[in-house]
Design a protein around this motif. Structure first.
Motif, PDB file in Angstrom:
ATOM      1  N   CYS A  44      16.868  45.650  16.144  1.00  0.00           N
ATOM      2  CA  CYS A  44      17.868  44.624  15.856  1.00  0.00           C
ATOM      3  C   CYS A  44      18.741  44.431  17.091  1.00  0.00           C
TER       4      CYS A  44
ATOM      5  N   CYS B 262      22.627  45.160  15.707  1.00  0.00           N
ATOM      6  CA  CYS B 262      23.154  46.497  15.349  1.00  0.00           C
ATOM      7  C   CYS B 262      22.364  47.605  16.040  1.00  0.00           C
TER       8      CYS B 262
ATOM      9  N   CYS C 144      17.412  41.150  10.633  1.00  0.00           N
ATOM     10  CA  CYS C 144      17.568  42.599  10.386  1.00  0.00           C
ATOM     11  C   CYS C 144      17.914  42.819   8.916  1.00  0.00           C
TER      12      CYS C 144
ATOM     13  N   CYS D  34      21.797  44.256   8.841  1.00  0.00           N
ATOM     14  CA  CYS D  34      23.015  43.495   9.162  1.00  0.00           C
ATOM     15  C   CYS D  34      22.750  41.991   9.245  1.00  0.00           C
TER      16      CYS D  34
ATOM     17  N   GLY E  90      21.135  40.613  11.368  1.00  0.00           N
ATOM     18  CA  GLY E  90      21.166  40.217  12.790  1.00  0.00           C
ATOM     19  C   GLY E  90      19.811  39.746  13.271  1.00  0.00           C
TER      20      GLY E  90
HETATM   21 ZN    ZN Z   1      20.922  44.876  12.433  1.00  0.00          ZN
END
Ligand code: ZN
Ligand code: BV8
Length: 256
Positions: free
Chosen positions: A131, A134, A157, A160, A162
């Motif tokens: 990711c 994060c 992700c 998160c 992301g």
């Molecule tokens: Zn993440």
């Protein structure tokens, strides 16, 4: 000097037999005979694409789809390839010398598949995802993040939400600290350093053979086209690694 000059092999075998620690640094050239294109050869990846466009974090931020398409294409390319005789020889070598560490710039996992146990991956591994936001790393086989990229669908992700990306090191990004630190230390401690199938252009990896030489290691380059490293090498094999490495390993076995 041709690879078959036996005194050359004898000299190298002597060095390997006396060595406490042997390090090898490999680049894309080692995987060429498995059918994986290199980066900078005439038929290499960079001929079709420019590294700045693809293997760098700004490209990923500004055009994640393009970067994902390129890595997805490389992953598909990787799915069918196998280790070649050069990889297999390096796997044999690890049990013929006192201690052997394989430092690779390659992200294709072929050294592990070939059987090398102690592999330092300086530039990551194309089969893993990470990711970008994060930093979580997802191993291959992680059902939440194992996916086949579809243009227009940017993978997210699961932790998160992301931006997922391949777990490789792009230009302008730091290498994994533990990997480069261990490679840096071992390069200065080893007795023989083999630089195999790399154009010795990309740093900090390209600094490792120079470090080894300065610290007193016996430096060998194996590359059909000698690189800028060649003049400082103690020995150069101007041969493909899939040819040179099996000959070196056989000569070492015959000397036992
Ligand atoms: Zn993440
Ligand atoms: C870093 C991604 C600290 C993964 C790759 C300005 C700004 C920022 C950085 C820099 C800068 N100027 C210089 C730098 C440093 C930069 C760098 O070195 N640039 C070079 C081009 C000058 N390095 C970095 O950015 C590194 N990070 O320094 O962090 C930092 C941080 C911020 C700011 C400053 C510094 C990150 C480097 C990693 C980049 N990632 N790829 C992927 O997609 O795969 S690089 C790419 O090149 C590959 O990863 C590959 O591993 C690497 C090296 O290539 P080679 O493996 O050597 O392959 P190549 O095709 O070049 O050569 C193949 C060779 O095989 C040839 O010699 C050929 O003759 C030979 N061959 C052919 N057939 C055979 C054979 N050999 C044997 N047998 C055969 N059969």
């Amino acid at each position: 000097m041709g690879i078959h000059a036996s005194n050359k092999l004898e000299t190298l075998v002597e060095q390997l037999r006396q060595a406490k620690t042997v390090c090898a640094l490999t680049g894309a050239g080692v995987s060429k005979e498995s059918g994986v294109p290199t980066f900078r050869d005439e038929d290499g990846l960079w001929q079709k694409f420019r590294p700045e466009e693809l293997a760098n974090v700004n490209a990923f931020i500004s055009n994640p789809s393009l970067v994902w398409e390129w890595y997805n294409w490389r992953r598909q390319l990787m799915s069918g390839v196998k280790p070649n005789l050069g990889h297999l020889a390096l796997a044999e070598l690890q049990d013929l010398v006192d201690s052997f560490v394989l430092i690779t710039q390659n992200v294709d996992n072929l050294h592990r598949v070939a059987g090398n146990r102690d592999v330092i991956e300086l530039h990551g591994n194309i089969s893993r995802n990470k990711c970008h936001d994060c930093g979580k790393i997802f191993e291959k086989g992680d059902q939440e993040t194992d996916f086949v990229f579809k243009p227009g669908e940017l993978p997210k992700c699961p932790l998160c939400n992301g931006r997922l990306r391949p777990d490789v090191v792009w230009f302008g990004e730091n290498l994994p600290v533990d990997a480069i630190e261990r490679a840096w230390t071992l390069s200065q401690q080893c007795d023989v350093f083999l630089s195999i199938g790399t154009s010795s252009i990309v740093y900090p990896a390209a600094a490792l053979p120079q470090l080894a030489k300065q610290a007193g290691a016996y430096l060998v380059e194996i590359n059909p086209k000698p690189t800028d490293l060649a003049p400082m090498a103690d020995m150069v094999f101007s041969s493909p690694s899939g040819e040179a490495l099996p000959l070196i390993v056989q000569a070492l076995k015959d000397s036992a």
